[in-house]
Write a protein that holds these residues in place. Structure first.
Motif, PDB file in Angstrom:
ATOM      1  N   LEU A  54       9.596   6.296  11.345  1.00  0.00           N
ATOM      2  CA  LEU A  54       8.955   5.266  10.349  1.00  0.00           C
ATOM      3  C   LEU A  54       8.760   6.105   9.055  1.00  0.00           C
ATOM      4  N   LYS A  55       8.104   7.115   9.173  1.00  0.00           N
ATOM      5  CA  LYS A  55       7.991   7.940   7.776  1.00  0.00           C
ATOM      6  C   LYS A  55       9.286   8.331   7.287  1.00  0.00           C
ATOM      7  N   GLN A  57      12.012   6.869   7.324  1.00  0.00           N
ATOM      8  CA  GLN A  57      12.519   5.663   6.633  1.00  0.00           C
ATOM      9  C   GLN A  57      11.887   4.979   5.772  1.00  0.00           C
ATOM     10  N   ASN A  58      10.699   5.581   5.233  1.00  0.00           N
ATOM     11  CA  ASN A  58       9.635   5.079   4.214  1.00  0.00           C
ATOM     12  C   ASN A  58       9.450   3.560   4.585  1.00  0.00           C
ATOM     13  N   ARG A  59       9.078   3.744   5.952  1.00  0.00           N
ATOM     14  CA  ARG A  59       8.507   2.403   6.555  1.00  0.00           C
ATOM     15  C   ARG A  59       7.455   2.261   7.333  1.00  0.00           C
ATOM     16  N   LEU A  60       6.372   3.267   7.023  1.00  0.00           N
ATOM     17  CA  LEU A  60       5.083   3.463   7.542  1.00  0.00           C
ATOM     18  C   LEU A  60       4.206   2.302   6.667  1.00  0.00           C
ATOM     19  N   THR A  61       4.256   1.077   7.437  1.00  0.00           N
ATOM     20  CA  THR A  61       3.524   0.102   6.647  1.00  0.00           C
ATOM     21  C   THR A  61       2.332  -0.013   7.308  1.00  0.00           C
ATOM     22  N   LYS A  69       1.908  -2.381   2.652  1.00  0.00           N
ATOM     23  CA  LYS A  69       2.473  -1.439   1.708  1.00  0.00           C
ATOM     24  C   LYS A  69       2.707  -0.128   2.382  1.00  0.00           C
ATOM     25  N   ASN A  70       3.806   0.738   1.948  1.00  0.00           N
ATOM     26  CA  ASN A  70       4.154   1.696   2.511  1.00  0.00           C
ATOM     27  C   ASN A  70       3.019   2.840   2.298  1.00  0.00           C
ATOM     28  N   TYR A  76      -1.517   5.103   8.798  1.00  0.00           N
ATOM     29  CA  TYR A  76      -0.874   4.301  10.024  1.00  0.00           C
ATOM     30  C   TYR A  76      -1.589   4.519  10.976  1.00  0.00           C
TER      31      TYR A  76
END
Length: 179
Positions: A54-55, A57-61, A69-70, A76
């Motif tokens: 996820l990190k 892919q810049n998807r650590l929501t 937000k990222n 997380y």
């Protein structure tokens, strides 16, 4: 002798309130046992593989003021592992302790608090390593050390909880299915 109706009414309400304060055996299983599934879902090396992916892919929501937000790996871990476990601990503590549930509740809290401690220390340390872009080998070594060190005690805590939960569920005819 004349009984004061107000006193009788207060006593009756007190008895009703006290009896309503005890959860059903099913509720004890749901809260004290099944909520520990959160620990088993998070307490595994795959949690870090997912987080790393996820990190990358810049998807650590993460959520801030209810809005996604990222976020960082540390944020997380706090939101996906620590905060839910804190909520489960609070739910277990609300359950009324009885002679029949005392050991079960203690074992549940033991699992939850031990998991929370791992998440607050080891997981946060590894998340910081990810945020600092440490090498994969360095992060993998930290993950391996975490599980080598913590697994024996975690296994014992779950074994104790299972050893109490299964007979309790059988005694009260509550189906116990771990997810």
């Amino acid at each position: 002798m004349r009984i004061n109706i107000k006193i009788l009414l207060v006593l009756l309400v007190g008895v009703i309130f006290q009896s309503c304060n005890t959860a059903s055996p099913r509720k004890y299983i749901e809260v004290a046992v099944l909520n520990t599934n959160r620990i088993t879902r998070m307490y595994q090396p795959g949690f870090f593989s997912e987080m790393r992916e996820l990190k990358n892919q810049n998807r650590l929501t993460v959520f801030e003021n209810g809005k996604p937000k990222n976020g960082t790996a540390v944020e997380y871990v706090r939101q996906t592992a620590i905060t839910p476990v804190e909520e489960y601990i609070a739910k277990v503590r609300v359950l009324k302790e009885t002679d029949d549930t005392r050991d079960l509740l203690t074992a549940s809290l033991d699992v939850l608090q031990y998991g929370k401690g791992i998440f607050e220390s080891d997981y946060i340390s590894i998340a910081k390593m990810l945020d600092e872009d440490k090498s994969q080998a360095e992060v993998d070594a930290a993950i391996q050390k975490l599980f080598e060190t913590r697994d024996p005690e975690m296994e014992e805590k779950f074994k104790r909880l299972d050893g109490l939960a299964i007979p309790y569920a059988e005694k009260h005819d509550v189906p116990l299915e771990y997810m």
